[in-house]
Design an enzyme around this catalytic site. Structure first.
Site, PDB file in Angstrom:
ATOM      1  N   ASP A  62      -0.477  24.778  -3.207  1.00 53.79           N
ATOM      2  CA  ASP A  62       0.919  24.903  -2.786  1.00 53.79           C
ATOM      3  C   ASP A  62       1.741  24.931  -4.068  1.00 53.79           C
ATOM      4  O   ASP A  62       1.774  23.943  -4.815  1.00 53.79           O
ATOM      5  CB  ASP A  62       1.316  23.710  -1.904  1.00 53.79           C
ATOM      6  CG  ASP A  62       2.767  23.807  -1.416  1.00 53.79           C
ATOM      7  OD1 ASP A  62       3.589  24.495  -2.070  1.00 53.79           O
ATOM      8  OD2 ASP A  62       3.078  23.194  -0.382  1.00 53.79           O
ATOM      9  N   ASN A  89       1.790  35.624  -6.837  1.00 54.44           N
ATOM     10  CA  ASN A  89       2.175  36.412  -5.658  1.00 54.44           C
ATOM     11  C   ASN A  89       2.923  35.591  -4.601  1.00 54.44           C
ATOM     12  O   ASN A  89       3.737  36.148  -3.858  1.00 54.44           O
ATOM     13  CB  ASN A  89       0.903  37.020  -5.047  1.00 54.44           C
ATOM     14  CG  ASN A  89       1.159  37.624  -3.688  1.00 54.44           C
ATOM     15  OD1 ASN A  89       1.657  38.737  -3.569  1.00 54.44           O
ATOM     16  ND2 ASN A  89       0.829  36.867  -2.634  1.00 54.44           N
ATOM     17  N   TYR A 166      17.182  35.138  -2.422  1.00 62.13           N
ATOM     18  CA  TYR A 166      15.960  35.892  -2.742  1.00 62.13           C
ATOM     19  C   TYR A 166      16.155  36.731  -4.006  1.00 62.13           C
ATOM     20  O   TYR A 166      15.325  36.693  -4.912  1.00 62.13           O
ATOM     21  CB  TYR A 166      15.575  36.790  -1.565  1.00 62.13           C
ATOM     22  CG  TYR A 166      14.286  37.547  -1.781  1.00 62.13           C
ATOM     23  CD1 TYR A 166      13.048  36.916  -1.622  1.00 62.13           C
ATOM     24  CD2 TYR A 166      14.296  38.890  -2.167  1.00 62.13           C
ATOM     25  CE1 TYR A 166      11.861  37.611  -1.826  1.00 62.13           C
ATOM     26  CE2 TYR A 166      13.117  39.581  -2.375  1.00 62.13           C
ATOM     27  CZ  TYR A 166      11.893  38.943  -2.197  1.00 62.13           C
ATOM     28  OH  TYR A 166      10.726  39.630  -2.412  1.00 62.13           O
ATOM     29  N   LYS A 170      14.202  36.391  -7.782  1.00 61.43           N
ATOM     30  CA  LYS A 170      13.391  37.407  -8.466  1.00 61.43           C
ATOM     31  C   LYS A 170      13.999  37.765  -9.827  1.00 61.43           C
ATOM     32  O   LYS A 170      13.277  38.077 -10.771  1.00 61.43           O
ATOM     33  CB  LYS A 170      13.238  38.649  -7.580  1.00 61.43           C
ATOM     34  CG  LYS A 170      12.443  38.389  -6.293  1.00 61.43           C
ATOM     35  CD  LYS A 170      11.008  37.906  -6.560  1.00 61.43           C
ATOM     36  CE  LYS A 170      10.222  37.756  -5.273  1.00 61.43           C
ATOM     37  NZ  LYS A 170       8.830  37.287  -5.478  1.00 61.43           N
ATOM     38  N   THR A 201       4.867  43.658   5.719  1.00 58.04           N
ATOM     39  CA  THR A 201       4.179  42.361   5.797  1.00 58.04           C
ATOM     40  C   THR A 201       5.035  41.425   6.650  1.00 58.04           C
ATOM     41  O   THR A 201       6.138  41.786   7.064  1.00 58.04           O
ATOM     42  CB  THR A 201       4.032  41.720   4.396  1.00 58.04           C
ATOM     43  OG1 THR A 201       5.350  41.443   3.892  1.00 58.04           O
ATOM     44  CG2 THR A 201       3.281  42.609   3.420  1.00 58.04           C
TER      45      THR A 201
HETATM   46  P1  NAP Z   1       3.764  37.452   3.025  1.00 62.76           P
HETATM   47  O1  NAP Z   1       2.872  38.349   3.809  1.00 62.76           O
HETATM   48  O2  NAP Z   1       4.782  36.632   3.733  1.00 62.76           O
HETATM   49  O3  NAP Z   1       2.847  36.513   2.127  1.00 62.76           O
HETATM   50  C1  NAP Z   1       3.402  35.510   1.332  1.00 62.76           C
HETATM   51  C2  NAP Z   1       2.301  34.601   0.858  1.00 62.76           C
HETATM   52  O4  NAP Z   1       2.891  33.572   0.041  1.00 62.76           O
HETATM   53  C3  NAP Z   1       1.571  33.892   1.996  1.00 62.76           C
HETATM   54  O5  NAP Z   1       0.210  33.814   1.694  1.00 62.76           O
HETATM   55  C4  NAP Z   1       2.211  32.511   2.000  1.00 62.76           C
HETATM   56  O6  NAP Z   1       1.377  31.496   2.541  1.00 62.76           O
HETATM   57  C5  NAP Z   1       2.385  32.328   0.516  1.00 62.76           C
HETATM   58  N1  NAP Z   1       3.263  31.208   0.190  1.00 62.76           N
HETATM   59  C6  NAP Z   1       4.534  30.979   0.565  1.00 62.76           C
HETATM   60  N2  NAP Z   1       4.963  29.803   0.089  1.00 62.76           N
HETATM   61  C7  NAP Z   1       3.922  29.261  -0.594  1.00 62.76           C
HETATM   62  C8  NAP Z   1       3.745  28.057  -1.306  1.00 62.76           C
HETATM   63  N3  NAP Z   1       4.701  27.134  -1.414  1.00 62.76           N
HETATM   64  N4  NAP Z   1       2.539  27.851  -1.919  1.00 62.76           N
HETATM   65  C9  NAP Z   1       1.563  28.772  -1.829  1.00 62.76           C
HETATM   66  N5  NAP Z   1       1.655  29.905  -1.140  1.00 62.76           N
HETATM   67  C10 NAP Z   1       2.843  30.144  -0.535  1.00 62.76           C
HETATM   68  O7  NAP Z   1       4.607  38.275   1.940  1.00 62.76           O
HETATM   69  P2  NAP Z   1       4.264  39.567   1.046  1.00 62.76           P
HETATM   70  O8  NAP Z   1       5.174  40.645   1.461  1.00 62.76           O
HETATM   71  O9  NAP Z   1       2.801  39.806   0.980  1.00 62.76           O
HETATM   72  O10 NAP Z   1       4.821  39.062  -0.377  1.00 62.76           O
HETATM   73  C11 NAP Z   1       3.993  38.759  -1.477  1.00 62.76           C
HETATM   74  C12 NAP Z   1       4.872  38.770  -2.718  1.00 62.76           C
HETATM   75  O11 NAP Z   1       5.401  40.077  -2.923  1.00 62.76           O
HETATM   76  C13 NAP Z   1       6.079  37.831  -2.631  1.00 62.76           C
HETATM   77  O12 NAP Z   1       6.296  37.219  -3.890  1.00 62.76           O
HETATM   78  C14 NAP Z   1       7.234  38.780  -2.309  1.00 62.76           C
HETATM   79  O13 NAP Z   1       8.481  38.281  -2.727  1.00 62.76           O
HETATM   80  C15 NAP Z   1       6.804  40.001  -3.110  1.00 62.76           C
HETATM   81  N6  NAP Z   1       7.418  41.252  -2.650  1.00 62.76           N
HETATM   82  C16 NAP Z   1       7.172  41.737  -1.400  1.00 62.76           C
HETATM   83  C17 NAP Z   1       7.783  42.936  -1.018  1.00 62.76           C
HETATM   84  C18 NAP Z   1       7.539  43.534   0.341  1.00 62.76           C
HETATM   85  O14 NAP Z   1       8.136  44.604   0.628  1.00 62.76           O
HETATM   86  N7  NAP Z   1       6.698  42.959   1.200  1.00 62.76           N
HETATM   87  C19 NAP Z   1       8.627  43.618  -1.896  1.00 62.76           C
HETATM   88  C20 NAP Z   1       8.852  43.076  -3.157  1.00 62.76           C
HETATM   89  C21 NAP Z   1       8.241  41.909  -3.528  1.00 62.76           C
HETATM   90  P3  NAP Z   1       1.487  31.007   4.081  1.00 62.76           P
HETATM   91  O15 NAP Z   1       0.672  31.997   4.887  1.00 62.76           O
HETATM   92  O16 NAP Z   1       0.879  29.645   4.037  1.00 62.76           O
HETATM   93  O17 NAP Z   1       2.931  31.029   4.453  1.00 62.76           O
END
Ligand code: NAP
Length: 243
Positions: A62, A89, A166, A170, A201
């Site tokens: 975490d 990530n 958010y 970033k 996602t």
């Molecule tokens: P996601 O599907 O919601 O996955 C987020 C992951 O982060 C999950 O595994 C979640 O675990 C974990 N997490 C959250 N809080 C945590 C903590 N305190 N300790 C450890 N793990 C934690 O989101 P995603 O879209 O794949 O995003 C991944 C990364 O890409 C993020 O940093 C996001 O800001 C970035 N991003 C995403 C997009 C997009 O379009 N999707 C665009 C730009 C940047 P749980 O399952 O336990 O909640």
């Protein structure tokens, strides 16, 4: 160093882009550790990748919990002795985030705690193990929404995405990339901010233009950069992102 010797930790790798980053690194022959805060979700992710013939393991992590970070460092140290790739990530959005005029300040605090402070804490704690690598690669999952230039450009498609917590988290993460790159300047270790694109996602409510598999491609490319690589950059699938 061959890929089979490389050790990678991906935070928040139990689902979404992180899971696909773990999959693609494992497919490249990297020894992957899935960081996940929930043990059940961690073992489900390990099972998913194992059933595809990939060898991965998990560690409880975490990113907002100092004890959890310290224990993960000790696990990586005991099992591998060093770390070659850290993919920061793990990240969140918050339903109470919004424009500066109306976002709940505590929502911004929660987001900063995970996306920036948590990433800083994990990176700092893992740094001694990364310094033992012959060429460590740190990838910070940033976002075009973290670009000050994009936020101030009425012509940008992201101009109306006003999420003060958010977007600021970033932007702060990008500052970590720039400052850490400067600290690591005379070493073989590099750190970059990578925006994956707009990916379907849980975090985006499954809106977006890309699958998690597609969104993992650029972070994986930067995790596998060869010798004499760029550092301190902010990139997205189309090229460099303006700061
Ligand atoms: P996601 O599907 O919601 O996955 C987020 C992951 O982060 C999950 O595994 C979640 O675990 C974990 N997490 C959250 N809080 C945590 C903590 N305190 N300790 C450890 N793990 C934690 O989101 P995603 O879209 O794949 O995003 C991944 C990364 O890409 C993020 O940093 C996001 O800001 C970035 N991003 C995403 C997009 C997009 O379009 N999707 C665009 C730009 C940047 P749980 O399952 O336990 O909640």
């Amino acid at each position: 160093m061959t890929d089979t010797n490389r050790i990678a930790l991906v935070t928040g790798a139990n689902k979404g882009i992180g899971l696909e980053i773990a999959r693609q690194l494992a497919q490249a022959g990297v020894s992957v550790i899935i960081g996940a805060r929930d043990p059940g979700r961690a073992s489900k992710a390990v099972d998913t990748l194992s059933s595809d013939g990939l060898q991965v393991r998990s560690v409880a992590l975490d990113v907002t919990d100092h004890g959890s970070i310290a224990a993960a460092v000790e696990t990586v140290r005991a099992e591998h002795g060093r770390l070659d790739i850290l993919v920061n990530n793990a990240g969140i959005v918050d339903a109470e985030d919004g424009p500066p005029s109306s976002a709940v300040p505590d929502a911004a605090r929660r987001i900063m705690e995970t996306n920036f402070v948590g990433t800083l804490a994990v990176t700092q704690a893992m740094l001694p193990l990364l310094r033992l690598s012959s060429a460590a690669r740190i990838v910070n999952l940033s976002s075009s929404l973290g670009s000050l230039a994009v936020n101030g450009d009425p012509a940008s498609p992201y101009y109306s995405a006003r999420l003060i917590g958010y977007n600021a988290s970033k932007a702060a993460l990008n500052m970590l990339t720039v400052q850490l790159a400067a600290e690591l300047r005379d070493t073989p270790h590099v750190v970059n901010s990578v925006s994956p694109g707009y990916v379907k996602t849980d975090l985006t409510g499954h809106n977006g233009f890309m699958t998690p598999e597609e969104g993992a491609k650029l972070p994986v490319y930067y995790a596998l950069l060869g010798p004499d690589s760029v550092s301190g950059r902010f990139v997205e699938p189309g090229g460099e992102t303006p700061w």
